[in-house]
Scaffold this active site. Structure first.
Site, short mmCIF file in Angstrom:
data_model
loop_
_atom_site.label_atom_id
_atom_site.label_comp_id
_atom_site.label_asym_id
_atom_site.label_seq_id
_atom_site.Cartn_x
_atom_site.Cartn_y
_atom_site.Cartn_z
N LYS A 1 19.36 -23.50 2.08
CA LYS A 1 18.82 -22.74 0.95
C LYS A 1 19.88 -22.45 -0.11
O LYS A 1 19.60 -22.54 -1.28
CB LYS A 1 18.15 -21.46 1.44
CG LYS A 1 16.94 -21.82 2.29
CD LYS A 1 16.10 -20.68 2.72
CE LYS A 1 14.93 -21.17 3.54
NZ LYS A 1 15.09 -20.92 4.98
N ASP B 1 20.72 -12.33 9.65
CA ASP B 1 20.24 -13.65 9.23
C ASP B 1 20.30 -13.65 7.70
O ASP B 1 19.52 -12.97 7.04
CB ASP B 1 18.80 -13.84 9.72
CG ASP B 1 18.20 -15.17 9.26
OD1 ASP B 1 18.87 -15.91 8.51
OD2 ASP B 1 17.04 -15.47 9.65
N TRP C 1 10.50 -14.54 9.80
CA TRP C 1 11.75 -14.97 10.45
C TRP C 1 12.25 -13.91 11.42
O TRP C 1 12.74 -14.25 12.50
CB TRP C 1 12.81 -15.31 9.41
CG TRP C 1 12.40 -16.47 8.55
CD1 TRP C 1 12.18 -16.46 7.19
CD2 TRP C 1 12.12 -17.82 8.97
NE1 TRP C 1 11.79 -17.70 6.77
CE2 TRP C 1 11.75 -18.56 7.82
CE3 TRP C 1 12.15 -18.48 10.21
CZ2 TRP C 1 11.41 -19.92 7.88
CZ3 TRP C 1 11.81 -19.83 10.26
CH2 TRP C 1 11.45 -20.53 9.11
C1 LIG Z 1 14.57 -20.73 6.24
C2 LIG Z 1 14.92 -19.57 7.07
C3 LIG Z 1 15.14 -19.68 8.46
C4 LIG Z 1 14.94 -20.97 9.22
O1 LIG Z 1 15.99 -21.82 9.04
P1 LIG Z 1 16.08 -23.21 9.86
O2 LIG Z 1 17.47 -23.66 9.49
O3 LIG Z 1 15.00 -24.10 9.33
O4 LIG Z 1 15.93 -22.91 11.29
C5 LIG Z 1 15.52 -18.55 9.15
N1 LIG Z 1 15.67 -17.37 8.53
C6 LIG Z 1 15.47 -17.23 7.19
C7 LIG Z 1 15.66 -15.90 6.55
C8 LIG Z 1 15.09 -18.33 6.43
O5 LIG Z 1 14.87 -18.19 5.12
#
Ligand SMILES: *Cc1c(COP(=O)(O)O)cnc(C)c1O
Length: 349
Positions: free
Chosen positions: A184, A160, A90
């Site tokens: 998540k 993030d 990511w």
């Molecule tokens: C799942 C995830 C993403 C991607 O998220 P989307 O909403 O599918 O774009 C980005 N960063 C991390 C750390 C993730 O776990």
């Protein structure tokens, strides 16, 4: 997973929300009822995260992946340089995207060992002129997390938090922007939450599309266009649930207990082992582990599925298994997994 009480509440309100006589899915986002829902979602999130007044809260679309572009487009406002820590797939995607708009300096990386640790950061490598500094607090695929935040001085810190938002206490005032895809730990897919220090809004690069400019959404209260209404409503129910159970500190305690139960077993096991190199870097949310034998890994995943434990296959870059034990996973779920691992070890040693 979503918490069962949240799903039950959604079920109860599915046909008619309060006295509205309609489902949240049928409401106009401009209606009084819906305004109440989104206002309460923001208010409760502010409470449980301890978000100071000089931070804006946005409910957006496009996933966390859109933030990989929104961050540079909105934050490259002076030197057009940014520092990134490369701790996984990511981060890599975020780096690649930012490099389209400015100069990216990767201050540290753990890529050479499949991201199985959080690199030690050398502040001498930080660029004091950078417009921002970027980290991924929890690395979903590799099961690592930052247990110490970098001290970036006056350079605003971007995070993030997609896979560990609301799982442990963070001091929001240490960040310039925090963002997370909801799917998540906050609600269903389709909502992306961003918390932005207000002085960082309003400096987007000239070419920034209107929909990618934080200012657009700040000025419109996340209603410049139709927001993901039902998803935001579900997030609100999750925030209410979290608040009721004692907020993020209470959640963190449960998460630590859950993770400890699995790590203790992994540390003692003769068959299974965790893949993260240093204990300090271990995630509370994602726990990858292997037997060291691909055929045994596959057999374990199969046996677990028979017992109702699904989504245990690790990411192909790490292999083996990965237990994602997000907020809604109860301690009993982790104990059930550990029991199965114990039994599997006795049968396959
Ligand atoms: C799942 C995830 C993403 C991607 O998220 P989307 O909403 O599918 O774009 C980005 N960063 C991390 C750390 C993730 O776990």
């Amino acid at each position: 997973m979503l918490p069962v009480p949240v799903l039950e509440r959604a079920q109860k309100e599915l046909l008619s929300y309060g006295s509205s006589g309609m489902s949240v899915m049928e409401m106009s986002h401009r209606s009084g009822h819906y305004q109440e829902i989104i206002d309460e979602a923001e208010q409760t999130l502010r409470e449980i995260m301890g978000i100071p007044d000089h931070y804006k809260v946005l409910f957006l679309q496009g996933g966390a992946s859109s933030q990989f572009a929104m961050i540079p487009l909105n934050l490259f406002r002076n030197s057009k340089k940014a520092d990134y820590v490369n701790t996984g797939a990511w981060s890599k995607k975020a780096i690649k995207e930012a490099a389209r708009y400015g100069k990216v300096n990767v201050v540290a990386s753990s890529e050479e060992s499949t991201f199985n640790y959080i690199p030690v950061l050398d502040p001498a490598k930080f660029d004091r002129e950078a417009d921002y500094f970027y980290i991924t607090t929890n690395n979903t695929i590799y099961g690592t997390r930052f247990t110490d935040l970098p001290d970036t001085g006056d350079v605003p810190l971007m995070a993030d938090m997609s896979s560990n938002i609301l799982s442990e206490v963070y001091d929001v005032s240490k960040f310039g922007v925090i963002f997370a895809g909801a799917q998540k730990n906050m609600g269903p897919a389709g909502v992306t939450m961003a918390v932005i220090r207000e002085d960082l809004v309003g400096h987007a690069m000239e070419m920034t599309p209107t929909m990618f400019n934080y200012k657009t959404h700040v000025e419109a209260g996340s209603m410049f266009n139709t927001p993901p209404t039902y998803g935001i409503y579900m997030c609100k129910l999750v925030f209410d649930w979290l608040k009721e159970m004692g907020g993020v500190p209470a959640m963190q305690k449960i998460n630590e207990e859950k993770a400890q139960a699995l790590y203790d077993f992994l540390d003692a096991s003769d068959l299974f082992s965790g893949t993260v190199a240093q204990k300090k870097d271990r995630s509370l949310m994602n726990i990858p582990f292997v037997t060291g034998d691909k055929a045994l890994d596959a057999q374990f995943i199969k046996e677990a599925a028979v017992k109702g434990m699904v989504n245990l296959k690790g990411h192909r870059s790490v292999g083996g298994m990965r237990a994602s034990i997000y907020n809604a996973m109860p301690l009993e779920g982790v104990q059930k997994l550990v029991d199965l691992m114990k039994q599997f070890e006795v049968e396959n040693k």
